[in-house]
Design a protein around this motif. Structure first.
Motif, PDB file in Angstrom:
ATOM      1  N   SER A 138       0.830  -1.205   0.000  1.00  0.00           N
ATOM      2  CA  SER A 138       0.000   0.000   0.000  1.00  0.00           C
ATOM      3  C   SER A 138       0.864   1.255   0.000  1.00  0.00           C
TER       4      SER A 138
ATOM      5  N   LEU B  26       2.405   1.783  -3.382  1.00  0.00           N
ATOM      6  CA  LEU B  26       1.422   2.345  -4.314  1.00  0.00           C
ATOM      7  C   LEU B  26       1.214   3.832  -4.055  1.00  0.00           C
ATOM      8  N   GLN B  27       1.143   4.163  -2.767  1.00  0.00           N
ATOM      9  CA  GLN B  27       0.983   5.574  -2.384  1.00  0.00           C
ATOM     10  C   GLN B  27       2.129   6.407  -2.930  1.00  0.00           C
ATOM     11  N   ASP B  28       3.356   5.905  -2.690  1.00  0.00           N
ATOM     12  CA  ASP B  28       4.540   6.647  -3.132  1.00  0.00           C
ATOM     13  C   ASP B  28       4.537   6.825  -4.645  1.00  0.00           C
ATOM     14  N   ARG B  29       4.187   5.736  -5.332  1.00  0.00           N
ATOM     15  CA  ARG B  29       4.205   5.800  -6.796  1.00  0.00           C
ATOM     16  C   ARG B  29       3.163   6.819  -7.284  1.00  0.00           C
ATOM     17  N   PHE B  30       1.994   6.762  -6.663  1.00  0.00           N
ATOM     18  CA  PHE B  30       0.928   7.697  -7.034  1.00  0.00           C
ATOM     19  C   PHE B  30       1.363   9.138  -6.758  1.00  0.00           C
ATOM     20  N   GLY B  31       1.950   9.330  -5.563  1.00  0.00           N
ATOM     21  CA  GLY B  31       2.406  10.673  -5.183  1.00  0.00           C
ATOM     22  C   GLY B  31       3.427  11.212  -6.162  1.00  0.00           C
ATOM     23  N   ARG B  32       4.355  10.355  -6.580  1.00  0.00           N
ATOM     24  CA  ARG B  32       5.400  10.810  -7.493  1.00  0.00           C
ATOM     25  C   ARG B  32       4.846  11.106  -8.885  1.00  0.00           C
ATOM     26  N   ARG B  33       3.829  10.357  -9.272  1.00  0.00           N
ATOM     27  CA  ARG B  33       3.240  10.641 -10.587  1.00  0.00           C
ATOM     28  C   ARG B  33       2.513  11.985 -10.575  1.00  0.00           C
ATOM     29  N   ILE B  34       1.816  12.230  -9.477  1.00  0.00           N
ATOM     30  CA  ILE B  34       1.141  13.536  -9.355  1.00  0.00           C
ATOM     31  C   ILE B  34       2.189  14.642  -9.373  1.00  0.00           C
ATOM     32  N   ALA B  35       3.280  14.413  -8.608  1.00  0.00           N
ATOM     33  CA  ALA B  35       4.349  15.425  -8.525  1.00  0.00           C
ATOM     34  C   ALA B  35       4.944  15.688  -9.900  1.00  0.00           C
TER      35      ALA B  35
ATOM     36  N   ALA C 255       5.643  19.361 -14.426  1.00  0.00           N
ATOM     37  CA  ALA C 255       5.465  19.714 -15.836  1.00  0.00           C
ATOM     38  C   ALA C 255       4.660  21.011 -15.936  1.00  0.00           C
ATOM     39  N   GLY C 256       3.715  21.183 -15.006  1.00  0.00           N
ATOM     40  CA  GLY C 256       2.874  22.385 -15.013  1.00  0.00           C
ATOM     41  C   GLY C 256       3.643  23.653 -14.688  1.00  0.00           C
TER      42      GLY C 256
ATOM     43  N   ARG D  16       3.433  15.425 -12.746  1.00  0.00           N
ATOM     44  CA  ARG D  16       2.467  16.251 -13.497  1.00  0.00           C
ATOM     45  C   ARG D  16       2.564  17.708 -13.055  1.00  0.00           C
ATOM     46  N   LEU D  17       2.675  17.897 -11.744  1.00  0.00           N
ATOM     47  CA  LEU D  17       2.748  19.270 -11.224  1.00  0.00           C
ATOM     48  C   LEU D  17       4.031  19.959 -11.702  1.00  0.00           C
TER      49      LEU D  17
END
Lengths: 188, 141
Positions: B9, B12-21, B26-27, B23-24
């Protein structure tokens, strides 16, 4: 001891993220610019002689304090921005299971260059909107931990709370974001 | 089993967090020119106000050395201050010891005179006798 060049390089590396983070918190670009400028000034004036390795942690603390100060000033000035409750820990999310509701499809990672620019911008806006919706402490922990790439101990020190709290905030933030993005049909 | 689930878990959290990061991040590249310029100006202004490093050259240290000891110059550590006070304490203690020794010496001398008088053949009361004084004067003449 950080040289002028090192300090400048450090500020350059963090300024855009700091600005965006402030925007997520205060939802006002002008105020966010002021907060980042204040933070940079304070770092340079008071800690400009510190080793360069200490600057990230100091800057995060200063930025958080400047943001809180802004909220305090706003609250004093008028009641329009009295949403300090954003900074209190939330107690929602009961038996939400990340593994059940958010499972990454390993093969679904697509090359970003292949995506449509407009779609990417739209997705970014959605992500930013959802991040703004997070409670203040969760947002702070999540952004420090993953965007600023700080470990749990560093985040805890910067936020002035325990490592357990950081883990809880991050976990709740991830759950809330994954739920919301999934509901919007956004897959990362 | 539970710890496995927790670890998975967290991953998964870390991976999700890094993917969001990601994206941010890139923004942030798409920030408006105006904002980027204002950030740059703020950075330049901040760096200009940077706290200057305290560098003590040998000449400056030599020039301010005496005054710093006398005035407990700011920036000295607690131990430095204690060390600079020690000679003063030693001086005061030395003076006190000397005074006590001198008092004792004087008392000893007076005691010796008293003892000599008391142990003399002539009793001390004789010195106060008017006839004895008269006798001394007459024998002087």
């Amino acid at each position: 001891m950080a040289t002028e060049r090192e300090l400048s390089d450090f500020l350059k590396s963090v300024e855009k993220r700091a600005f965006k983070r402030s925007v997520y918190h205060v939802r006002d670009e002008e105020a966010a610019l002021d907060i980042v400028q204040d933070s940079m000034m304070k770092l340079a004036e008071h800690y400009g002689d510190k080793p360069v390795t200490e600057l990230p942690m100091l800057f995060q603390r200063i930025l958080s304090n400047c943001t809180l100060d802004w909220f305090r000033r706003q609250k004093t000035r008028n009641a329009l921005f009295s949403n300090m409750s954003d900074f209190e820990a939330s107690t929602e999310d009961g038996d939400f299971d990340l593994l059940e509701t958010f499972a990454f499809a390993e093969g679904s990672q697509q090359a970003e260059s292949a995506e449509d620019t407009t779609r990417r911008a739209q997705m970014l806006r959605e992500i930013e909107a959802q991040i703004q919706e997070l409670p203040g402490r969760q947002r702070e922990a999540f952004l420090m931990r993953y965007w600023e790439d700080m470990d749990v101990a560093e985040t805890a020190a910067a936020m002035g709370c325990s490592e357990g709290s950081v883990k809880t905030h991050c976990s709740r933030a991830v759950q809330a974001l994954s739920k919301a993005l999934k509901a919007k049909g956004i897959q990362l | 089993m539970t710890s496995n689930h927790a670890t998975q878990s967290e991953q998964l959290q870390d991976r999700f967090g890094r993917r969001i990061a990601a994206r941010l991040s890139a923004g942030t590249a798409e920030l408006s020119h105006d904002v980027a310029e204002r950030l740059r100006a703020a950075r330049v202004q901040a760096v200009a106000r940077r706290k200057p490093a305290v560098i003590r050259t040998a000449t400056a240290a030599a020039a301010s050395g005496g005054a710093a000891t006398l005035t407990f110059g700011e920036g000295q550590s607690l131990w430095n201050r204690i060390a600079s006070v020690l000679p003063l304490i030693a001086l005061v203690a030395g003076l006190f010891v000397i005074q006590v020794a001198q008092d004792e010496h004087r008392a000893h001398e007076v005691a010796e005179v008293d003892a000599a008088l008391l142990t003399d053949d002539l009793p001390p009361a004789a010195y106060a006798d008017p006839g004895f004084i008269q006798f001394l004067k007459a024998s002087k003449d």
